[in-house]
Design an enzyme around this catalytic site. Structure first.
Site, PDB file in Angstrom:
ATOM      1  N   GLU A 171       8.422  22.792 -55.756  1.00 50.12           N
ATOM      2  CA  GLU A 171       8.358  21.334 -55.762  1.00 50.12           C
ATOM      3  C   GLU A 171       7.263  20.850 -56.698  1.00 50.12           C
ATOM      4  O   GLU A 171       6.159  21.389 -56.701  1.00 50.12           O
ATOM      5  CB  GLU A 171       8.101  20.817 -54.350  1.00 50.12           C
ATOM      6  CG  GLU A 171       8.208  19.307 -54.248  1.00 50.12           C
ATOM      7  CD  GLU A 171       8.118  18.833 -52.816  1.00 50.12           C
ATOM      8  OE1 GLU A 171       9.151  18.444 -52.262  1.00 50.12           O
ATOM      9  OE2 GLU A 171       7.012  18.865 -52.261  1.00 50.12           O
ATOM     10  N   ASP A 181       7.432  25.504 -51.222  1.00 47.16           N
ATOM     11  CA  ASP A 181       6.819  24.205 -50.974  1.00 47.16           C
ATOM     12  C   ASP A 181       5.309  24.444 -50.990  1.00 47.16           C
ATOM     13  O   ASP A 181       4.763  25.011 -50.045  1.00 47.16           O
ATOM     14  CB  ASP A 181       7.274  23.648 -49.630  1.00 47.16           C
ATOM     15  CG  ASP A 181       6.711  22.266 -49.352  1.00 47.16           C
ATOM     16  OD1 ASP A 181       6.453  21.512 -50.318  1.00 47.16           O
ATOM     17  OD2 ASP A 181       6.522  21.930 -48.173  1.00 47.16           O
ATOM     18  N   ASP A 204       7.349  22.929 -43.705  1.00 46.99           N
ATOM     19  CA  ASP A 204       7.199  23.417 -45.084  1.00 46.99           C
ATOM     20  C   ASP A 204       8.230  24.515 -45.384  1.00 46.99           C
ATOM     21  O   ASP A 204       8.681  24.662 -46.515  1.00 46.99           O
ATOM     22  CB  ASP A 204       5.786  23.957 -45.299  1.00 46.99           C
ATOM     23  CG  ASP A 204       4.729  22.973 -44.840  1.00 46.99           C
ATOM     24  OD1 ASP A 204       4.160  22.264 -45.683  1.00 46.99           O
ATOM     25  OD2 ASP A 204       4.485  22.910 -43.622  1.00 46.99           O
TER      26      ASP A 204
END
Length: 169
Positions: A67, A7, A140
């Site tokens: 991501e 992330d 995260d």
């Protein structure tokens, strides 16, 4: 298969390594690379690159799942996150690890079955799927594990496996 989910961010980069064998997934490790707000931005990028490079060497994933960026408001923040994301991609590329990108919608749909799921729902399902005692912190980190699970699910199709083996993904 071992997948490193990431992330991206420049203050916090969540990471999670997940191994999946015979349909059973377990976390190999997870955490966050953090940089202090007062640190020079270029130095922050160096810390992120060095730490992610180390983690990739330690975990030796078969793939990196990251991501895709999605921003609607602050362009300055978007550019800074994009730069941090770039050094993460560079670290994986230099180690010749295949990289796969997923949107937040894809991750939510894979983990919860609902593309508009709220963050707490995604975090709780990630905890359950990996049989963790509690949701990993910071957020995260839980997101990174969810991204890894998303890739594991996506790579399970025969078409995706064939593309992966031929280097077409």
């Amino acid at each position: 298969m071992v997948v490193m989910g990431i992330d991206p961010g420049y203050a916090i980069v969540g990471w999670g390594a997940v191994e999946c064998k015979s349909g059973v997934c377990k976390p190999l490790g997870f955490g966050a690379v953090t940089t202090d707000a007062g640190t020079d931005f270029n130095r922050r990028l160096t810390v992120i690159y060095d730490d992610i490079s180390y983690l990739l060497k330690r975990c030796r994933p078969d793939a990196v799942a990251i991501e895709k960026l999605y921003f609607t408001t602050n362009q300055k923040t978007a550019i800074m996150v994009a730069q941090a994301r770039g050094v993460v991609l560079l670290a994986a590329q230099k180690q010749e690890i295949p990289i796969f990108e997923y949107t937040p919608l894809q991750v939510k749909t894979t983990v919860t079955g609902y593309g508009k799921a709220k963050k707490p729902q995604v975090m709780e399902m990630t905890r359950r799927l990996l049989k963790l005692k509690e949701v990993p912190k910071p957020d995260d980190t839980a997101d990174a594990l969810a991204i890894a699970l998303c890739h594991i699910q996506a790579s399970g199709s025969r078409l995706r496996q064939a593309m992966y083996q031929k280097g077409l993904s």
